[in-house]
Every structure is written in structure tokens, then in C-alpha cells.
Design a protein around this motif. Sequence first.
Motif, PDB file in Angstrom:
ATOM      1  N   GLY A   1      -3.745   8.343   9.495  1.00 29.99           N
ATOM      2  CA  GLY A   1      -4.909   8.500   8.632  1.00 29.99           C
ATOM      3  C   GLY A   1      -4.748   8.002   7.212  1.00 29.99           C
ATOM      4  O   GLY A   1      -5.550   8.359   6.334  1.00 29.99           O
ATOM      5  N   ALA A   2      -3.746   7.155   6.956  1.00 29.55           N
ATOM      6  CA  ALA A   2      -3.548   6.640   5.593  1.00 29.55           C
ATOM      7  C   ALA A   2      -4.738   5.781   5.172  1.00 29.55           C
ATOM      8  O   ALA A   2      -5.212   4.945   5.942  1.00 29.55           O
ATOM      9  N   SER A   3      -5.202   5.974   3.937  1.00 29.39           N
ATOM     10  CA  SER A   3      -6.363   5.229   3.439  1.00 29.39           C
ATOM     11  C   SER A   3      -5.994   4.213   2.367  1.00 29.39           C
ATOM     12  O   SER A   3      -6.862   3.525   1.852  1.00 29.39           O
ATOM     13  N   TRP A   4      -4.708   4.138   2.005  1.00 23.54           N
ATOM     14  CA  TRP A   4      -4.255   3.098   1.097  1.00 23.54           C
ATOM     15  C   TRP A   4      -2.809   2.721   1.448  1.00 23.54           C
ATOM     16  O   TRP A   4      -2.179   3.359   2.297  1.00 23.54           O
ATOM     17  N   GLN A   5      -2.297   1.673   0.847  1.00 25.76           N
ATOM     18  CA  GLN A   5      -0.965   1.156   1.158  1.00 25.76           C
ATOM     19  C   GLN A   5       0.093   2.057   0.514  1.00 25.76           C
ATOM     20  O   GLN A   5       0.300   2.026  -0.696  1.00 25.76           O
ATOM     21  N   LEU A   6       0.778   2.838   1.352  1.00 21.31           N
ATOM     22  CA  LEU A   6       1.745   3.813   0.834  1.00 21.31           C
ATOM     23  C   LEU A   6       3.107   3.200   0.537  1.00 21.31           C
ATOM     24  O   LEU A   6       3.904   3.788  -0.195  1.00 21.31           O
ATOM     25  N   PHE A   7       3.395   2.027   1.115  1.00 23.61           N
ATOM     26  CA  PHE A   7       4.664   1.341   0.884  1.00 23.61           C
ATOM     27  C   PHE A   7       4.386  -0.047   0.320  1.00 23.61           C
ATOM     28  O   PHE A   7       3.577  -0.790   0.873  1.00 23.61           O
ATOM     29  N   SER A   8       5.061  -0.405  -0.751  1.00 25.22           N
ATOM     30  CA  SER A   8       4.911  -1.757  -1.292  1.00 25.22           C
ATOM     31  C   SER A   8       5.594  -2.750  -0.356  1.00 25.22           C
ATOM     32  O   SER A   8       6.505  -2.377   0.393  1.00 25.22           O
ATOM     33  N   PRO A   9       5.183  -4.013  -0.345  1.00 29.00           N
ATOM     34  CA  PRO A   9       5.841  -5.014   0.505  1.00 29.00           C
ATOM     35  C   PRO A   9       7.349  -5.101   0.255  1.00 29.00           C
ATOM     36  O   PRO A   9       8.128  -5.272   1.197  1.00 29.00           O
ATOM     37  N   GLU A  10       7.751  -4.949  -0.996  1.00 29.64           N
ATOM     38  CA  GLU A  10       9.183  -5.025  -1.328  1.00 29.64           C
ATOM     39  C   GLU A  10       9.944  -3.838  -0.733  1.00 29.64           C
ATOM     40  O   GLU A  10      11.080  -3.988  -0.270  1.00 29.64           O
ATOM     41  N   SER A  11       9.319  -2.672  -0.723  1.00 22.47           N
ATOM     42  CA  SER A  11       9.986  -1.505  -0.151  1.00 22.47           C
ATOM     43  C   SER A  11      10.128  -1.646   1.363  1.00 22.47           C
ATOM     44  O   SER A  11      11.134  -1.231   1.951  1.00 22.47           O
ATOM     45  N   LEU A  12       9.135  -2.275   2.003  1.00 19.46           N
ATOM     46  CA  LEU A  12       9.223  -2.496   3.447  1.00 19.46           C
ATOM     47  C   LEU A  12      10.326  -3.493   3.784  1.00 19.46           C
ATOM     48  O   LEU A  12      11.016  -3.352   4.808  1.00 19.46           O
ATOM     49  N   GLU A  13      10.491  -4.506   2.962  1.00 28.24           N
ATOM     50  CA  GLU A  13      11.587  -5.459   3.168  1.00 28.24           C
ATOM     51  C   GLU A  13      12.937  -4.744   3.095  1.00 28.24           C
ATOM     52  O   GLU A  13      13.839  -5.001   3.903  1.00 28.24           O
ATOM     53  N   LEU A  14      13.070  -3.847   2.131  1.00 30.99           N
ATOM     54  CA  LEU A  14      14.317  -3.108   1.972  1.00 30.99           C
ATOM     55  C   LEU A  14      14.544  -2.148   3.137  1.00 30.99           C
ATOM     56  O   LEU A  14      15.677  -1.993   3.612  1.00 30.99           O
ATOM     57  N   ILE A  15      13.480  -1.531   3.614  1.00 30.15           N
ATOM     58  CA  ILE A  15      13.585  -0.640   4.771  1.00 30.15           C
ATOM     59  C   ILE A  15      14.088  -1.400   5.987  1.00 30.15           C
ATOM     60  O   ILE A  15      14.940  -0.922   6.741  1.00 30.15           O
TER      61      ILE A  15
END
Length: 309
Positions: free
Chosen positions: A209-223
Motif C-alpha cells: 500500500g505504499a503511496s510514494w517512493q520509500l527508497f531512493s534509487p541510490e539506496s536500492l543500488e546499495l541494497i
Amino acid sequence: MYKSFFKLQSSPFGTSPDPRFLYMMPHTREALACLEYGISARKGFTVLTGEVGTGKTTLLRRALSSFSNRRVSTAFVFNPRLEVLDFLEFVLTDFGIVPGARTKSGMLLQLNRWLIERFRMEETCVVVVDEAQNLSWELLEEIRLLTNLETSSEKLLQIVLSGQPELEEKLRHPSVRQLRQRVSLWCRTQALTENQTHAYVTERLRIAGASWQLFSPESLELIHRCSRGIPRIINLLCEHSLILAYVEQVQQVTPSIVESVATELELETQPFMVSSVALGNGTSSSSRSATENNFMAGFSRETPGRQDR
């Protein structure tokens, strides 16, 4: 705790193998189709292998749930470290059969009669063995013999063995060559690529149910780098990152938050070692190095929710 802060309807990165959150990637669709076909077509033996944490249990549950509108009975053995009699008793009980006598011959006769009744009712019966790499040689042979329960044209019992890549090594042993010859279908799960990791996290958040981007693209790359694309570790990193973001009262996870979580979980000092098969590079498991077989070395310490998905 953080659900209301991020306006989520459910926890997107829980540890339970919830089929709702299964993200369909090409190799996932292939494995799911393989499982569903093996069961519905009464192929006898189907084997599902994959690295620790790559979603095997979630995939199994999704495959079994797809038969909800059909007549399918399932016995799900989640702990294969059993003696033969204990295994048979567990299977009968999970099928809803009360064992009449605790002898191998008695339970096999009882199971055979029950399977014939279900076959006449056009019902499919499935035994799923999770963590099958831990099966003893004796129990593996007994499971093979269960496929002798058949009519002149159909297998009465469908068996799915699910396990880590060591299961493939085990099935190559000469002592179980008869079982290996009976395996009709092989299914495999894999680690995720970077693009798949981004899509995986985004889809789970959407379902929650997320309504906005909770992770930045850079954080996803690091994940992705820290997890090596292993879904369970992705979930662990995302869950802890959301908790830390909630504590800091920020509405988007930043690379610094992910880095703090990765450091706390020692993902940098003790990187996760995964097999080449799990990483999807096509290398056969027989050619893996000794180092590659130190699966999930950094995850050997006890962490919350450590189950094979």
C-alpha cells in the motif's frame, strides 16, 4: 510500528513466506510453471533447488495455492530430519489420516488404500519435502519407494523435493541413481539482478500500500550490492532500513541509512557467499569452488526469522 508512519496497509518485508508478495520474474515464472505442471500432470518426482533465501518455500506455497479450486491434498514436511516411521506418521497425519498401527507395513497399506480412494475421486495427492538436502540416505530411498504406489497408468502420489544446491549434489550420488532417474522435472530459483532487485522492492511496497517512493534509487543500488540479490537478505535490509528511517522520522530511505544497517548486520565485513547456480551464471554445481560452497557465511549467526523461503 512504522506502518502508520509510511501509511502502509501491511508489512512489506515480513519473514513469512507469503505467496501474495511473490514477484514474478522470468526464472520465477518458469519454476512456478514447472511445479504446477509436475503436480497437475502427475509426473511423480519434481525437484526444486536454489540458494538459501531465494524464495523456494514462497514459490512452493504459491504453486500449491494455485490448486485451491481443484481437488488436491497436500502433506508438507518442513523438517526432514526424521526416522522412516516418524516420516510416514507425519505424512499420514498431515493428509488427515489417523495411523492405525505404527508399523511401516501398516502405514504403507493404509496410505495406499487412501491414495486409491482419492484417485477414484480424481483427487491429486502431493507430498512436499522442504530442506530436502538434509534427508538421510535411508529416508531418501524410502521416499523413492513411495512412487511405487501407482495404478497401471498413473502415479498415486506426487512428490516435490525442495532444497539447497547440495540437494543436486546428493542426487548425483550413485547410491540414489534410481531416484534421480525418476525425477521428471527440475526447477531452480536464482538471485536477483540489480534491475530485478529494484522491481522486487517496488512491487512489495506497492502490494503493502505504499503511496510514494520509500527508497531512493541510490539506496536500492546499495541494497542489491549488500544482499548479492538474495531476496531474504533484501527483505532483511529493507525492513531494518524502514525501522531506522522511522526512528529518524524521514520518509525516504537514503544510502546512509542502508549503509548503517549493512554495517550493523556485518554485510560488508562478512559478505554473503552464494553458489554460482544461485547467481544465475550458468556454471554447473559440480564445478563450484570450495569458497562458493560456504553458503551465506555472513548469515550463519542467528538473525530474526531465519527460515528458507
